[in-house]
Design a protein around this motif. Structure first.
Motif, short mmCIF file in Angstrom:
data_model
loop_
_atom_site.label_atom_id
_atom_site.label_comp_id
_atom_site.label_asym_id
_atom_site.label_seq_id
_atom_site.Cartn_x
_atom_site.Cartn_y
_atom_site.Cartn_z
N ALA A 1 -18.22 -63.28 -64.77
CA ALA A 1 -17.38 -62.65 -65.64
C ALA A 1 -18.06 -61.50 -66.47
CB ALA A 1 -16.50 -63.42 -66.63
N ARG B 1 -20.13 -62.10 -68.92
CA ARG B 1 -20.01 -62.41 -70.58
C ARG B 1 -21.30 -63.36 -70.85
NH1 ARG B 1 -13.79 -64.21 -71.84
NH2 ARG B 1 -12.71 -62.19 -71.69
N GLN C 1 -18.61 -59.79 -74.26
CA GLN C 1 -18.23 -59.37 -72.99
C GLN C 1 -19.02 -58.07 -72.75
OE1 GLN C 1 -15.85 -60.23 -70.44
NE2 GLN C 1 -16.94 -58.75 -69.31
N TRP C 2 -19.64 -58.03 -71.32
CA TRP C 2 -20.49 -56.66 -70.98
C TRP C 2 -19.39 -55.23 -71.04
CZ3 TRP C 2 -25.22 -55.35 -70.66
CH2 TRP C 2 -25.76 -54.31 -69.44
N GLN C 3 -19.91 -54.40 -71.36
CA GLN C 3 -18.83 -53.13 -71.67
C GLN C 3 -19.74 -51.95 -71.82
OE1 GLN C 3 -15.25 -53.11 -73.84
NE2 GLN C 3 -16.10 -51.48 -75.00
N VAL D 1 -15.88 -60.55 -78.12
CA VAL D 1 -14.60 -61.04 -77.80
C VAL D 1 -13.94 -61.82 -78.84
CG1 VAL D 1 -13.10 -62.28 -76.22
CG2 VAL D 1 -15.01 -61.22 -75.26
N VAL E 1 -11.56 -56.85 -76.92
CA VAL E 1 -13.02 -56.71 -77.09
C VAL E 1 -13.18 -56.01 -78.26
CG1 VAL E 1 -15.13 -55.62 -76.30
CG2 VAL E 1 -13.41 -56.71 -74.65
#
Length: 308
Positions: free
Chosen positions: A256, A258, A285-287, A294, A306
């Motif tokens: 995921a 995360r 969360q990776w972004q 989150v 997010v």
């Protein structure tokens, strides 16, 4: 065995001590060269160039004749240790080094010269950090602002624009009164985290503060020979000063992309003499090269979002 693989194996077998650069005060105007603390390297020690386009000089002087220009990650062996000096905004020592060249003819004398200590590092990692199928080279040095500087070199890109860098905080060695501290560099592989991450740990022995920083390198969209961007993906701070403690444990969810941070805080004893302990879990969360928190749903059925 390739030279690159040999270097990686040597580094894995001999984990280096933390790299340090610090002073015990924040009043820089009153400092003398003797007030600076930095990692001292030893004769015979194998190190790496932590900066790109570094000048190997004929003498231990900033204006010494340039014998050769060394790229980031080049291995060198310390031949002699010179005197402490100030060069530009840095205080360190001069080192006479011999360039380790795996491609040199057998029996050939290595190229030797002088470099200033702030350009050297015991930390060199090689990995496919951006998923383009090529191995990038990452190093760790200390900046003149007493931070840990991570540099990533993209292979196949010509200088001078082949390196991306980012500075991250380190834990103070003087209980928050000074500047700088120790730092180490390790790698979390993509198989474990969902993406490759460089980890800078700063845990001084002389105080209770600690800082862990995760650095990402991305942005080339998988294209070879394109310089990406190093970013501070996440920074976590803590304290180990009994009876007060604030520690954290990171677990990854690679599928995921995360990670979860479980932070445990222990405060002073309550009226009954029992330590006050609390635990908090936060999901990220990776972004776009960083981890964003989150947010928990405000009510049943609400959709998580997010946090920017």
């Amino acid at each position: 065995m390739t030279p690159a693989l040999l270097l990686s194996l040597l580094l894995a077998q001999n984990e280096p001590s933390p790299l340090e650069y610090s002073v015990s005060t924040e009043i820089m105007e009153s400092l003398e060269p003797a007030d600076f603390m930095f990692t001292a390297f030893e004769k015979g020690q194998t190190l790496y160039m932590g900066v790109d386009e570094a000048n190997l000089r004929a003498s231990a002087a900033a204006d010494g004749a340039v014998l050769q220009t060394l790229m980031l990650g080049t291995p060198v062996r310390v031949v002699a240790v010179g005197a402490r000096a100030k060069v530009g905004e840095y205080v360190n020592a001069w080192y006479q080094v011999a360039v380790v060249d795996a491609k040199a003819p057998k029996g050939a004398a290595p190229v030797s010269g002088w470099v200033f200590g702030n350009t050297l590092t015991p930390f060199r990692l090689e990995a496919d950090l951006d998923g383009d199928g090529e191995l990038e080279v990452a190093t760790l040095v200390m900046s003149n602002e007493f931070k840990a500087r991570v540099r990533v070199l993209e292979p196949g890109v010509k200088p001078p624009r082949r390196v991306s860098s980012v500075d991250v905080a380190v834990a103070s060695t003087s209980y928050g009164m000074g500047q700088g501290g120790p730092a180490t560099l390790t790698l979390v592989p993509a198989k474990k985290a969902g993406m490759s991450l460089l980890v800078v740990d700063s845990r001084p022995e002389r105080c209770g503060d600690l800082v862990t920083s995760y650095v990402s390198y991305s942005g080339a969209d998988g294209k070879k020979g394109v310089l990406g961007k190093a970013k501070l993906a996440m920074e976590l701070g803590g304290l180990m000063d009994p009876p007060s403690e604030s520690t954290f444990k990171v677990s990854f969810q690679p599928a995921a992309k995360r990670l979860q941070v479980v932070r445990t805080t222990v405060e002073d004893e309550d009226a009954e003499g029992n330590p006050k302990k609390s635990t908090e879990r936060t999901l990220y969360q990776w972004q776009d090269g960083v981890f964003a928190e989150v947010k928990k749903p405000a009510s049943p059925g609400a959709v998580s979002e997010v946090k920017p």
